[in-house]
Design a protein around this motif. Structure first.
Motif, PDB file in Angstrom:
ATOM      1  N   TRP A  87       0.724  -1.229   0.028  1.00 37.54           N
ATOM      2  CA  TRP A  87      -0.028  -0.164   0.056  1.00 37.54           C
ATOM      3  C   TRP A  87       0.801   1.118   0.089  1.00 37.54           C
ATOM      4  O   TRP A  87       0.669   2.059  -0.924  1.00 37.54           O
ATOM      5  N   GLU A  96       2.029   1.958  -3.387  1.00 38.62           N
ATOM      6  CA  GLU A  96       1.214   2.294  -4.535  1.00 38.62           C
ATOM      7  C   GLU A  96       0.864   3.884  -4.107  1.00 38.62           C
ATOM      8  O   GLU A  96       0.413   4.676  -5.027  1.00 38.62           O
ATOM      9  N   ASN A  97       0.959   4.231  -2.901  1.00 40.81           N
ATOM     10  CA  ASN A  97       0.516   5.421  -2.527  1.00 40.81           C
ATOM     11  C   ASN A  97       1.531   6.585  -2.177  1.00 40.81           C
ATOM     12  O   ASN A  97       1.311   7.561  -1.525  1.00 40.81           O
ATOM     13  N   SER A  98       2.695   6.242  -2.617  1.00 37.24           N
ATOM     14  CA  SER A  98       3.827   7.390  -2.299  1.00 37.24           C
ATOM     15  C   SER A  98       4.795   7.413  -3.566  1.00 37.24           C
ATOM     16  O   SER A  98       4.627   6.769  -4.605  1.00 37.24           O
ATOM     17  N   VAL A 110       3.188   8.103  -6.795  1.00 42.15           N
ATOM     18  CA  VAL A 110       2.612   9.448  -6.794  1.00 42.15           C
ATOM     19  C   VAL A 110       3.792  10.514  -6.997  1.00 42.15           C
ATOM     20  O   VAL A 110       4.629  10.709  -6.193  1.00 42.15           O
ATOM     21  N   LEU A 141       1.011  15.053  -2.562  1.00 42.02           N
ATOM     22  CA  LEU A 141       1.483  14.086  -1.353  1.00 42.02           C
ATOM     23  C   LEU A 141       1.767  14.724  -0.273  1.00 42.02           C
ATOM     24  O   LEU A 141       1.515  14.387   0.946  1.00 42.02           O
ATOM     25  N   LYS A 151      -1.246  15.511   1.735  1.00 43.90           N
ATOM     26  CA  LYS A 151      -1.783  14.455   2.437  1.00 43.90           C
ATOM     27  C   LYS A 151      -0.974  14.330   3.747  1.00 43.90           C
ATOM     28  O   LYS A 151      -1.523  13.781   4.569  1.00 43.90           O
TER      29      LYS A 151
END
Length: 468
Positions: free
Chosen positions: A128, A131-133, A137, A143, A146
């Motif tokens: 995860w 996929e999200n950093s 991204v 980023l 968030k």
């Protein structure tokens, strides 16, 4: 480099890993890697298939601080870059903070079951984070918002992401040195949710099949995220008459995900074997693990260009008797190597492995689990009928310092290769720990001791002679 520092003796992974490189406290410049020992021969795949790459060095990184019983240690933290065999580039983070990276180490795409992630309940959270950093991204402003920071540089993003990964991969007590990178690491750690392991970029299943001449030997199923794969027929196919065909028996040179392919062996073919190679160009899925047989720290994929991936499957055939199909995979959940033997013949297939005799009945298949020590080099050769032999060699690398069971303390000289079928002496082609700056000193010291010992013996003999 990624986490090269001196740890307290009780928490070290053993002499084998300490010999791999000189671990140092403080910031280590990117691109400076420990020297690697000889690796396992390239013609012995150590994974079911996918991308094979050579590690370069840290490309985008910041600084982190690891806290342990020995104090605080500054280390580099960020993205590595790998060059894919056949073309392509990979970006990876490390998931083995206390193990050094070997210079120009060869890595193979590996299922989680063959790495420390097998026993890590947080492996899905690491995916995860990936996929999200960064670099998945690449809108750093979004980023940063968030994470609740004003802005992020690429270095901050890479360092913060690596720190968050280490907290889950190694159970490390680690912080990013830069406050913005630290806030990103905290956000990623707190937000992470478990995701499943990504599919392999390319595998052929099973890795080995067997049958009789005059039959279509198989099936071998293609699994890939590529739109199509190219199938290369076995070497000498024009002479032997062996063809690669589909379900309908027609010769094929390409396949797709889910395709079943077969070795079409002529009825008059003598006992023999052949290898099918599948190759494709695709992006390797984020979250795939990459392991090395040179004891270089395990990596996990953060980004991939269009890259060359490949897989192989072997076939053996015989007119009568035992007809074995042999394959092996690392089983890190059990700290072992799983060797699968399937026998499509009309007689039992009997062989010895580590002083134990096994017999696979005609038409049966059995998986034999061989327990190994952590960092254990292994070299197994299983001989079948007609002089055909399969060799499986590598190093079991399943634990990080934070893995269940903790570090395994080993004495100097361990681990030694486990050998079977090929004699009892260690194979010179097996991966070894790399040399350090102390290697010449150790060698010189050993030579000096030998000379001193010989001199002492000579003096004793002379004195005894004089006394007589």
């Amino acid at each position: 480099m990624c986490a090269w520092y001196s740890a307290p003796p009780a928490r070290r992974r053993g002499a084998a890993r300490l010999a791999a490189a000189t671990l140092v406290s403080g910031f280590v410049a990117a691109g400076v890697l420990a020297a690697a020992g000889p690796a396992v021969a390239d013609d012995m795949p150590q994974s079911p298939g996918g991308a094979t790459a050579t590690i370069g060095g840290l490309k985008t990184y910041g600084t982190a601080v690891i806290h342990d019983d020995g104090g605080d240690h500054q280390v580099s933290a960020g993205l590595f870059e790998m060059s894919v065999d056949g073309g392509g580039t990979l970006q990876t983070y490390c998931i083995d903070v206390h193990n050094p990276t070997q210079r120009d180490a060869k890595y193979r795409e590996t299922p989680w079951s063959g790495t420390s992630l097998a026993a890590n309940k947080n492996a899905g959270k690491i995916r995860w984070i990936l996929e999200n950093s960064y670099p998945q991204v690449n809108d750093l402003a979004a980023l940063a918002a968030k994470a609740g920071v004003g802005n992020l540089t690429e270095q901050d993003a890479a360092a913060g992401t690596q720190v968050a990964i280490w907290r889950y991969s190694d159970g490390a007590d680690v912080d990013a040195a830069d406050p913005r990178a630290e806030k990103l690491a905290d956000y990623l750690e707190e937000s992470a949710r478990a995701l499943p392991e990504p599919r392999a970029s390319l595998t052929l299943d099973p890795a080995a099949v067997s049958g009789r001449p005059g039959e279509r030997v198989g099936p071998v199923t293609v699994h890939t995220n590529a739109s199509s794969v190219t199938l290369t027929p076995p070497a000498g196919a024009a002479t032997s008459g062996v063809r690669i065909v589909g379900k309908d028996g027609k010769e094929i040179t390409s396949a797709r995900d889910g395709s079943q392919v077969f070795f079409d062996v002529p009825e008059d073919a003598g006992d023999g074997s052949a290898t099918l190679t599948a190759q494709a160009s695709t992006s390797v899925p984020v979250g795939r693990a990459f392991a090395s047989d040179s004891r270089s720290q395990t990596q996990i994929l953060a980004g991939s260009s269009e890259s060359t991936v490949a897989a192989t499957s072997g076939a053996t055939w015989a007119a009568e008797g035992a007809i074995p199909a042999l394959s092996a995979v690392k089983n890190c959940a059990k700290g072992a190597l799983d060797i699968t033997a399937a026998n499509k013949g009309d007689e039992p297939f009997t062989f010895e492995l580590m002083d134990t005799r096994y017999s696979i009945a005609a038409g049966a298949s059995e998986t034999i689990t061989i327990p190994l020590q952590e960092d254990q080099a292994y070299d197994f050769t299983i001989r079948g009928p007609g002089g055909h032999a399969e060799r499986f060699a590598g190093v079991l690398d399943c634990r990080t310092q934070g893995s269940p069971g903790g570090a395994v303390t080993q004495t100097v000289g361990e681990p030694t290769p486990v050998t079977a079928g090929g004699g009892t002496s260690p194979n010179p082609n097996l991966a070894e720990t790399g040399g350090t700056s102390t290697t010449p000193l150790i060698a010189a010291t050993g030579l000096s001791l030998l000379v001193l010992g010989a001199t002492a013996l000579s003096i004793v003999h002379k004195r005894k002679g004089a006394g007589n």
